[in-house]
Enzyme design. Structure first.
Site, PDB file in Angstrom:
ATOM      1  N   ASP A 222       9.088   4.663   4.256  1.00 43.45           N
ATOM      2  CA  ASP A 222       9.836   3.409   4.241  1.00 43.45           C
ATOM      3  C   ASP A 222      11.158   3.586   4.982  1.00 43.45           C
ATOM      4  O   ASP A 222      11.665   4.695   5.120  1.00 43.45           O
ATOM      5  CB  ASP A 222      10.131   2.984   2.793  1.00 43.45           C
ATOM      6  N   TYR A 288       6.897  13.991  -2.779  1.00 42.86           N
ATOM      7  CA  TYR A 288       8.079  13.122  -2.749  1.00 42.86           C
ATOM      8  C   TYR A 288       9.120  13.590  -3.760  1.00 42.86           C
ATOM      9  O   TYR A 288       8.767  14.189  -4.790  1.00 42.86           O
ATOM     10  CB  TYR A 288       7.705  11.687  -3.155  1.00 42.86           C
ATOM     11  N   TYR A 362       1.252   4.109  -3.310  1.00 43.54           N
ATOM     12  CA  TYR A 362       2.575   3.486  -3.254  1.00 43.54           C
ATOM     13  C   TYR A 362       3.423   4.057  -4.390  1.00 43.54           C
ATOM     14  O   TYR A 362       3.161   3.791  -5.570  1.00 43.54           O
ATOM     15  CB  TYR A 362       2.469   1.971  -3.388  1.00 43.54           C
TER      16      TYR A 362
END
Ligand SMILES: [Zn+2]
Ligand SMILES: [Zn+2]
Length: 402
Positions: A222, A288, A362
């Site tokens: 993103d 992440y 996501y």
């Protein structure tokens, strides 16, 4: 003295080059018209000017006019291997004549290609190849005599880190003017002044003397996410490069000095790597770091419990998130969170999770639950609202590309 040639020249007006093409395979394997000198005077007397030739319509000779324009253009390019392609008008079908007279013929196409091939090779000290040329010279005789040059792109494989938030991976047209240029985007047509693509491609384009490039990432993060750790694989394609061989150490240094993007493991690659990184990206697993903020404070037991739940694989059902629903089909996707753990507690309402997830999951929605569209979620586990306030990609599995 060749009776077949004699018959042909009795029946049709032939130029030197066309007669030469006709005896190509019978005298020597060379470019056709050079054999003309070997011919008997009786045939030479019958040859006509190029413009009157009923076989090639003068095209072979006329094509050479383009050299005055072509050579200065080639002079600006670096190339070692080249190929010549020829486009002919549809009405040049007189090759049939040669079949009729039993002559093996070097076609008009091949004759023109040879004429140019030999001249380019001599002038620019380069090699004629059939496959993988640096440039392809197209001689187009369909209407006017024109030329075109197709230049093979250069490809660079590497990995990038994005060190600041707010930079998209690729160019993004201005939402006000849709890329036409307006006051707000300072007439750049771009929504964002900086992009990973722009920062990485500019110094390479300068070295290659090119105006166009294309950036192929193995997936994308993103805009507001950092890309850290080992970096994300990419292929930078430099289109129409005038220069092909250069030292790109300085280009890498200038990218790395921007403080916004860093590149590593940069090397020259071929086109096939675009497919490779594109096909590796959808299911390549990622690691992440996500900063989570809760709507109420959590005690140690609750956090320990949350940490425990991350020890095993979680199967997510993710309906297309609301934030991307305008550009993605509305589907429910099965994705896996392989594991997660709390790596840092910031205060009583926020902490950092390290999450190892399947490609395409996501993460922001795994944390928030996206109003019940993603099940389960950190929000559900904690029984309160949970928001992802910062998201960084630490690792993209490169699946052995490097
Ligand atoms: Zn001719
Ligand atoms: Zn604009």
């Amino acid at each position: 003295m060749n009776p077949k040639i004699n018959q042909l020249t009795d029946d049709y007006k032939c130029c030197k080059r066309c007669i030469g093409r006709g005896i190509y395979s019978e005298i020597e394997k060379n470019i056709g018209f050079t054999n003309y000198n070997e011919l008997h005077d009786s045939i030479k007397n019958k040859t006509v000017d190029h413009d009157e030739c009923e076989i090639c319509m003068g095209l072979i000779d006329n094509s050479l006019q383009v050299i005055d324009r072509l050579f200065p253009a080639l002079n600006k390019l670096e190339f070692k291997k080249f190929l010549v392609g020829v486009k002919l008008p549809g009405n040049i079908d007189n090759e049939l004549l040669y079949t009729k007279y039993g002559l093996q013929v070097l076609s008009v196409k091949q004759t023109v290609a040879n004429e140019f091939g030999i001249r380019i090779k001599d002038k620019f000290e380069c090699e004629i190849v059939k496959e993988d040329p640096d440039i392809t010279v197209i001689i187009d005789l369909q209407k006017k005599t024109r030329y075109d040059i197709q230049i093979k792109s250069l490809y660079f494989l590497g990995k990038y880190q994005k060190l600041v938030r707010g930079i998209p991976q690729t160019k993004w047209p201005c939402s006000g003017c849709k890329g036409r240029g307006c006051f707000e985007c300072e007439n750049t047509g771009q929504q964002y002044k900086f992009t990973v693509e722009g920062i990485v491609s500019e110094p390479f384009k300068k070295l290659a003397v090119s105006n166009f490039s294309s950036f192929h990432g193995a997936g994308r993060e993103d805009i507001d996410a950092l890309m850290l750790g080992t970096g994300r694989p990419f292929v930078l394609e430099i289109k129409n490069p005038a220069q092909r061989s250069f030292d790109f150490t300085d280009a890498i240094n200038s990218i790395n000095n921007t403080g916004k993007v860093r590149v590593s493991d940069v090397r020259i690659c071929d086109k096939s790597y675009i497919k490779l990184i594109k096909s590796s990206s959808p299911d390549a697993s990622k690691v992440y770091h996500a900063t989570v903020t809760l709507s109420k404070s959590a005690n140690e037991d609750e956090l320990n419990n949350l940490d425990m739940l991350g020890n095993q694989t979680i199967c997510l059902k993710q309906r297309t998130p609301q934030r991307v629903s305008h550009r993605r089909a509305d589907l429910i996707r099965d994705k896996k969170i392989f594991s997660y753990r709390i790596i840092e507690i910031i205060d009583e309402v926020s902490f950092i999770l390290e999450i190892h997830a399947q490609g395409g999951a996501y993460i922001k929605e795994f944390i928030s639950g996206d109003n019940g569209r993603t099940i389960p979620s950190i929000s559900e586990f904690m029984n309160c609202e949970a928001t992802c306030t910062a998201l960084d990609v630490i690792k993209v599995d490169d699946k052995g590309i490097f």
